[in-house]
Design a protein around this motif. Structure first.
Motif, short mmCIF file in Angstrom:
data_model
loop_
_atom_site.label_atom_id
_atom_site.label_comp_id
_atom_site.label_asym_id
_atom_site.label_seq_id
_atom_site.Cartn_x
_atom_site.Cartn_y
_atom_site.Cartn_z
N TYR A 1 -85.07 92.44 -7.28
CA TYR A 1 -84.47 91.73 -6.15
C TYR A 1 -85.55 91.22 -5.20
O TYR A 1 -86.46 91.95 -4.83
N VAL B 1 -90.05 99.13 -2.23
CA VAL B 1 -90.79 97.91 -1.85
C VAL B 1 -91.96 97.79 -2.83
O VAL B 1 -92.98 98.45 -2.65
N ALA C 1 -82.10 96.44 1.66
CA ALA C 1 -83.10 95.44 2.04
C ALA C 1 -82.77 94.84 3.41
O ALA C 1 -83.67 94.65 4.24
N VAL D 1 -87.66 94.55 -4.55
CA VAL D 1 -87.08 95.85 -4.83
C VAL D 1 -86.80 95.90 -6.33
O VAL D 1 -86.17 94.99 -6.87
N PRO E 1 -85.86 90.17 -1.51
CA PRO E 1 -85.11 90.19 -0.25
C PRO E 1 -85.26 88.91 0.56
O PRO E 1 -84.33 88.53 1.29
N ALA F 1 -85.96 102.65 2.95
CA ALA F 1 -85.17 101.96 1.93
C ALA F 1 -84.91 102.87 0.74
O ALA F 1 -83.78 102.92 0.22
N ASP G 1 -83.20 86.33 -1.30
CA ASP G 1 -81.87 86.88 -1.60
C ASP G 1 -81.40 86.42 -2.98
O ASP G 1 -80.29 85.92 -3.15
N ARG H 1 -79.10 95.33 -1.93
CA ARG H 1 -79.09 94.26 -0.93
C ARG H 1 -78.87 94.82 0.47
O ARG H 1 -79.50 94.36 1.44
N ILE I 1 -85.66 96.91 5.14
CA ILE I 1 -86.88 96.20 4.73
C ILE I 1 -87.12 94.95 5.56
O ILE I 1 -88.15 94.81 6.23
#
Length: 294
Positions: free
Chosen positions: A138, A107, A29, A122, A140, A62, A143, A26, A33
């Motif tokens: 994940y 990514v 990101a 991710v 981003p 990242a 979230d 997190r 990102i």
């Protein structure tokens, strides 16, 4: 004489370690990102294996950030990122024998990301001797994240708010009622034509150009099946585990369980074994393309 069964593997990560890994993803990101989403300069986008196989500054930065943090937290683990492998493919050679390995796609869905489409994610998988033990996909932008742990049977969609919901794949169906993901652009020549010829058999077939969201959609029961084109571990190790924990039948087309150490072949994910077997018959022509080994 009874044969001794192999000892079960210990949990890939303890709960506190899982939380730490999630926090790393997190933070990366947020730092590397999202600030670049819809803000990339032309010089920050380049091609790798083909014109539409893109890499951006967000991918590189990242991955570097996640890799550094993981190596500090897990100094004895093998850490493999997609962009690092593009420069040194031999990094994959250690996966089969690594007691603990982290596989990162910083990514996933880079083409979408580079073109301003919010369909990217991710992906992080933890494997033990090639076998996925922990998976994290994940998003981003939203979230939120799909997460699975083989030791506890966890398969959930979790949100930053603290809310979570179990993941469960769809019910099995007849072929003509199935919707699925097939990456046609990853097949070539006569095989491409054979794969394309199967499409009218289904209710709907498409591709999101993003394994992260394709696996999430299957695990949530919104789409029925998924067939891989290429077997890059950063694309599939986490999703294979998440879907399996959500109730899917996950197996290589030529038989046997998925391993992140496997380099060739096609993975097929379906709601149950019966549906998987039906799909296997549709795609049986692909089996002759598989060497049957890592």
């Amino acid at each position: 004489m009874t044969q001794d069964l192999p000892a079960p593997l210990p949990p890939a990560l303890r709960p506190a370690q899982q939380q730490h890994v999630l926090n790393i993803v997190r933070r990366a990101a947020k730092a590397e990102i999202l600030p670049r989403f819809r803000a990339l300069a032309a010089a920050e986008i380049s091609s790798k294996s083909r014109p539409d196989d893109l890499v951006t500054t967000a991918d590189l930065q990242a991955e570097a950030m996640i890799t550094r943090a993981l190596k500090i937290a897990f100094p004895d683990a093998l850490v493999i990122g997609e962009e690092a492998v593009s420069k040194d493919p031999s990094l994959l050679d250690g996966l089969a024998n690594a007691p603990l390995a982290f596989i990162i796609d910083p990514v996933d869905g880079t083409w979408n990301f580079a073109h301003g489409m919010a369909v990217f994610g991710v992906i992080l998988a933890v494997t033990q001797f090639g076998k996925p033990g922990f998976g994290l996909i994940y998003d981003p932008v939203a979230d939120d994240w799909a997460i699975a742990d083989s030791a506890t049977g966890l398969a959930e969609l979790q949100k930053a708010s603290g809310n979570s919901s179990p993941l469960r794949v769809a019910m099995g169906k007849q072929i003509e009622n199935l919707s699925g993901y097939i990456p046609l652009s990853l097949f070539e020549g006569p095989v491409l034509r054979q794969v394309a010829a199967t499409l009218p058999s289904f209710a709907r077939v498409t591709s999101l150009r993003c394994s992260a969201h394709e696996y999430r959609m299957v695990a949530q029961g919104h789409v029925d099946f998924l067939l891989t084109g290429m077997l890059h571990p950063w694309d599939h190790a986490a999703g294979a585990l998440i879907c399996a924990q959500a109730g899917a039948h996950v197996e290589m087309l030529d038989g046997g369980p998925y391993s992140a150490a496997r380099r060739n072949g096609h993975l097929l994910v379906a709601p149950d074994r019966t549906t998987w077997n039906r799909l296997r018959k549709v795609f049986d022509f692909l089996v002759v393309e598989e060497p049957g080994g890592a």
